[in-house]
Design a protein around this motif. Sequence first.
Motif, PDB file in Angstrom:
ATOM      1  N   PRO A   1     -23.969  -2.131  48.346  1.00  0.00           N
ATOM      2  CA  PRO A   1     -24.484  -3.394  47.806  1.00  0.00           C
ATOM      3  C   PRO A   1     -25.995  -3.481  47.693  1.00  0.00           C
ATOM      4  N   GLY A   2     -26.737  -2.725  48.501  1.00  0.00           N
ATOM      5  CA  GLY A   2     -28.183  -2.887  48.497  1.00  0.00           C
ATOM      6  C   GLY A   2     -28.585  -4.249  49.022  1.00  0.00           C
TER       7      GLY A   2
ATOM      8  N   VAL B   1     -31.113 -12.653  43.474  1.00  0.00           N
ATOM      9  CA  VAL B   1     -30.475 -13.589  42.546  1.00  0.00           C
ATOM     10  C   VAL B   1     -30.044 -12.885  41.263  1.00  0.00           C
ATOM     11  N   TYR B   2     -30.911 -12.017  40.741  1.00  0.00           N
ATOM     12  CA  TYR B   2     -30.626 -11.391  39.449  1.00  0.00           C
ATOM     13  C   TYR B   2     -30.237  -9.919  39.589  1.00  0.00           C
ATOM     14  N   GLY B   3     -29.839  -9.501  40.734  1.00  0.00           N
ATOM     15  CA  GLY B   3     -29.457  -8.109  40.943  1.00  0.00           C
ATOM     16  C   GLY B   3     -29.892  -7.647  42.313  1.00  0.00           C
ATOM     17  N   SER B   4     -29.725  -6.355  42.592  1.00  0.00           N
ATOM     18  CA  SER B   4     -30.066  -5.826  43.896  1.00  0.00           C
ATOM     19  C   SER B   4     -30.757  -4.488  43.754  1.00  0.00           C
TER      20      SER B   4
ATOM     21  N   ARG C   1     -29.560   6.835  38.757  1.00  0.00           N
ATOM     22  CA  ARG C   1     -29.126   5.744  37.903  1.00  0.00           C
ATOM     23  C   ARG C   1     -28.544   4.592  38.716  1.00  0.00           C
ATOM     24  N   SER C   2     -28.522   3.412  38.099  1.00  0.00           N
ATOM     25  CA  SER C   2     -27.980   2.213  38.747  1.00  0.00           C
ATOM     26  C   SER C   2     -26.463   2.257  38.740  1.00  0.00           C
ATOM     27  N   TRP C   3     -25.867   1.326  39.490  1.00  0.00           N
ATOM     28  CA  TRP C   3     -24.419   1.183  39.519  1.00  0.00           C
ATOM     29  C   TRP C   3     -24.069  -0.288  39.649  1.00  0.00           C
TER      30      TRP C   3
ATOM     31  N   ILE D   1     -26.949  -2.669  40.612  1.00  0.00           N
ATOM     32  CA  ILE D   1     -27.710  -2.183  41.759  1.00  0.00           C
ATOM     33  C   ILE D   1     -28.597  -1.042  41.294  1.00  0.00           C
ATOM     34  N   ASP D   2     -29.900  -1.218  41.444  1.00  0.00           N
ATOM     35  CA  ASP D   2     -30.858  -0.170  41.100  1.00  0.00           C
ATOM     36  C   ASP D   2     -31.266   0.586  42.353  1.00  0.00           C
ATOM     37  N   ILE D   3     -31.340   1.896  42.240  1.00  0.00           N
ATOM     38  CA  ILE D   3     -31.767   2.703  43.374  1.00  0.00           C
ATOM     39  C   ILE D   3     -33.262   2.956  43.282  1.00  0.00           C
ATOM     40  N   GLU D   4     -33.940   2.838  44.412  1.00  0.00           N
ATOM     41  CA  GLU D   4     -35.385   3.051  44.447  1.00  0.00           C
ATOM     42  C   GLU D   4     -35.733   3.873  45.676  1.00  0.00           C
TER      43      GLU D   4
END
Length: 478
Positions: A433-434, A438-441, A461-463, A470-473
């Motif tokens: 879930p990260g 509000v607008y994503g994670s 890449r995101s999922w 969910i964006d990975i950073e």
Amino acid sequence: MKKFCALFFLAAMIFAGCSEKDDAIAESPNRPGETPGQPSETPGETPALTIGTTKYTFPAEGGSVQISFEVNVDWKTSIEYRTEDSGWLTLTPESGEAGNITLTMIAESNSVTEQRSATVHVLYSGRLCEIFVIQSARTPEPPVLTPVLIIENTDYAIADNGGSIEVPFEVNVDWETSIEYAAGDSGWLTLTPESGEAGNVVLTITAEANLTTEQRKAFVRILYGERYNTLTIIQSEFNENVNIAAAFDPFFAQILQRRGYIANASYITYKEVRNITQIIVSREAITSLQGIEFFSALTWLDCSSNRLTSLDVSGCTALTELKCYGNYLTSLDVSGCTALTVLNCSSNRLTALDVSGCTALTSLLCYINQLISLDVSGCTALTVLGCSENQLTSLDISGCTALTALNCYYNRLTLLDISKNTSLEELYCKSNPGGDYVYGSIFYVMAWFDNNSIPSGFPSRSWTYNGHTIDIEYRKIR
């Protein structure tokens, strides 16, 4: 003549000296006139002292009180001790001039077990005011209790198959126990309770089965006060020719017979099983592996795809590979398996798994459980970890510095720290879930690199998780 008598009586009343505020004026017992060495009174003025309280009681611990009085002439004090113990009172000030006075009286602590008393004399122009002081006795110390422990027997023997003995004793102080093992084999005794209060006590000593061919010994010490009693516990060596079939789950024994590991499920000896190193009993609908502890040389065990709900292989200290996937396990004990290198316990119902004692472990697969806790803190040799499809909210792999492959997707992780895992070559962490936004994670990965230098084999890449992107950073930790 009557007028003369009345005037004489009035003069006598005015002459009164030490008085209390409630019109109680104590007359000086001294005869009229000056006492040599005392302050002289002002001509024409009658010496008078007014005081509120003249009786004081101190506790044994001592303390101080302030005594207020009013006097119209110079004054000084002295102390008369009524008991042998003297010097325990101090007065401040010890003398002074006429006026409103505050006298501080301090009593030292009473170190004796008897009450003591003193009289404080306030002398003013040949007259005397007495203040009576009492101090309570010190409470006697309780008598020193000599620790005593009464026990009938201090030597006990336990059979090779283990069991419990009860040791009754009586003790008049609090107590506690310790165990000293005579040889390298330790941890085979448990004590209940391990400590307690004074009274009649029953200590239960439980021994595990002795699966060695040597007698073993331990010493149980009962410490009470500064003293101790020692119990000697001797457990006989294991008889490798005795029938131990009763210690096995009957159905497990039948499977062992059918697969050729033993000759007779009704008659099993330790001699027969002690040298077996490999057991495969998968897909047999087994519900219990009771008796597995007798296979002391076992290095390879495959009990996958059965109906086991619990498995304890902590006694199989030579075990190097364990496959127990596809069961209904809710508990798995591998605490004694220090030689274990490969463990696959996937597809069970485990909520917690502790492999911290498996220091030789190189591969751990625990997919598809219900894990909320996974302890791999001691697994410095671990290279492969697969813990996907669980309920982990955190994962500490900082000690797994040899890790090359990590699969932790489909958990509840909000972030992941791989900054210490610089040998890592493959990472699968999608479907977590990260952090909640509000607008994503964003799923933060603490690493030795950042988004500008992502190695191959790492997701970029995101999922989607529960309808959220969910964006990975990657955050580089310096």
